[in-house]
Scaffold this motif. Sequence first.
Motif, mmCIF file in Angstrom:
data_model
loop_
_atom_site.group_PDB
_atom_site.id
_atom_site.type_symbol
_atom_site.label_atom_id
_atom_site.label_comp_id
_atom_site.label_asym_id
_atom_site.label_seq_id
_atom_site.Cartn_x
_atom_site.Cartn_y
_atom_site.Cartn_z
ATOM 1 N N GLY A 254 -33.465 -27.468 -54.658
ATOM 2 C CA GLY A 254 -32.535 -28.002 -53.668
ATOM 3 C C GLY A 254 -33.288 -28.367 -52.403
ATOM 4 O O GLY A 254 -34.510 -28.235 -52.322
ATOM 5 N N GLU A 255 -32.545 -28.796 -51.418
ATOM 6 C CA GLU A 255 -33.133 -29.292 -50.171
ATOM 7 C C GLU A 255 -33.983 -28.248 -49.454
ATOM 8 O O GLU A 255 -34.992 -28.569 -48.849
ATOM 9 N N SER B 101 -31.124 -31.151 -56.628
ATOM 10 C CA SER B 101 -29.814 -31.224 -55.977
ATOM 11 C C SER B 101 -29.820 -32.369 -54.974
ATOM 12 O O SER B 101 -30.714 -32.451 -54.127
ATOM 13 N N CYS B 102 -28.810 -33.226 -55.060
ATOM 14 C CA CYS B 102 -28.746 -34.395 -54.166
ATOM 15 C C CYS B 102 -27.474 -34.418 -53.318
ATOM 16 O O CYS B 102 -27.250 -35.371 -52.572
ATOM 17 N N TYR B 103 -26.617 -33.395 -53.472
ATOM 18 C CA TYR B 103 -25.413 -33.259 -52.636
ATOM 19 C C TYR B 103 -24.556 -34.521 -52.774
ATOM 20 O O TYR B 103 -24.075 -34.792 -53.846
ATOM 21 N N ASP C 25 -25.904 -37.570 -51.643
ATOM 22 C CA ASP C 25 -26.904 -38.513 -51.140
ATOM 23 C C ASP C 25 -27.534 -39.354 -52.260
ATOM 24 O O ASP C 25 -28.439 -38.899 -52.950
ATOM 25 N N PHE D 25 -25.145 -33.727 -58.210
ATOM 26 C CA PHE D 25 -24.328 -34.043 -57.036
ATOM 27 C C PHE D 25 -23.220 -33.010 -56.883
ATOM 28 O O PHE D 25 -22.716 -32.486 -57.859
ATOM 29 N N SER E 295 -21.094 -30.216 -53.733
ATOM 30 C CA SER E 295 -19.979 -29.623 -54.454
ATOM 31 C C SER E 295 -18.754 -30.559 -54.447
ATOM 32 O O SER E 295 -18.399 -31.103 -53.406
ATOM 33 N N ALA F 249 -20.610 -24.575 -49.155
ATOM 34 C CA ALA F 249 -21.105 -25.889 -49.605
ATOM 35 C C ALA F 249 -20.144 -26.998 -49.168
ATOM 36 O O ALA F 249 -18.928 -26.863 -49.259
ATOM 37 N N LYS F 250 -20.730 -28.089 -48.686
ATOM 38 C CA LYS F 250 -19.928 -29.234 -48.248
ATOM 39 C C LYS F 250 -19.334 -29.934 -49.461
ATOM 40 O O LYS F 250 -20.013 -30.147 -50.466
ATOM 41 N N VAL G 81 -18.032 -33.018 -51.599
ATOM 42 C CA VAL G 81 -18.465 -34.411 -51.725
ATOM 43 C C VAL G 81 -17.383 -35.213 -52.455
ATOM 44 O O VAL G 81 -16.728 -34.705 -53.358
ATOM 45 N N GLY H 3 -20.271 -27.510 -58.444
ATOM 46 C CA GLY H 3 -19.437 -27.010 -57.356
ATOM 47 C C GLY H 3 -17.961 -26.891 -57.653
ATOM 48 O O GLY H 3 -17.236 -27.881 -57.653
#
Length: 208
Positions: free
Chosen positions: A89-90, A111-113, A115, A132, A134, A144-145, A147, A167
């Motif tokens: 992840g990031e 992990s690219c969320y 993005d 991609f 959550s 977790a943000k 998406v 997620g």
Amino acid sequence: MLNKELLKGLYVLTDATLTPTETMLEQVERVLKSGVSVIQYRDKYASDEEAEKQCIRLQALCDYYEAVFIIDDRLEIAHRINADGLHVGEDDVSYEEARALLGDDKIIGVSCYGDIERAKKYANLGADYVAFGSFFPSPTKPLAKVVEPDVLKVAKAQLSVPICAIGGINEDNIAFLSRYEIAMYSLISAVYKEDAIEDNLEKLQAKI
């Protein structure tokens, strides 16, 4: 040579709370017996020594069931035990460092969320899958943000590597995500709830 064709369907992760050390192997074996072909060891709290012990056992179990075993973030352990792959992840070790150490034949997922540009970058560098999310509020990653699912549509149009959704995915919402025809669905709590692993996996599988 690893069979990267196995990167599809339900992608089941371990969890420090839901799969404690004492029962993890038995729980994961039940998952594998149910036909899952991708397992990830994810535990941010275990000591390196404890994590390595568990990963050695899990890799052997996945070998037996001809499944892929991926370790979250712990590059040195993945290298030492010759694991099938690593997920980064990031805030983890970089993709580039992981690839340099593990070599081209190992599986590395990123992990690219939400993005797309990040996903394109790592797909071009040789990542074996991009994740991609959550997409829904997650019981195991409450901060977790969330998406928008349409990112999957864009990703499908622009990427040729397998796409994974992560997620908060469960029996009630997995069918919604399956409309995007992505490769993998990452799952934790939906698999282990009420210790009904076989039944839970059968219901999840039926929805995709």
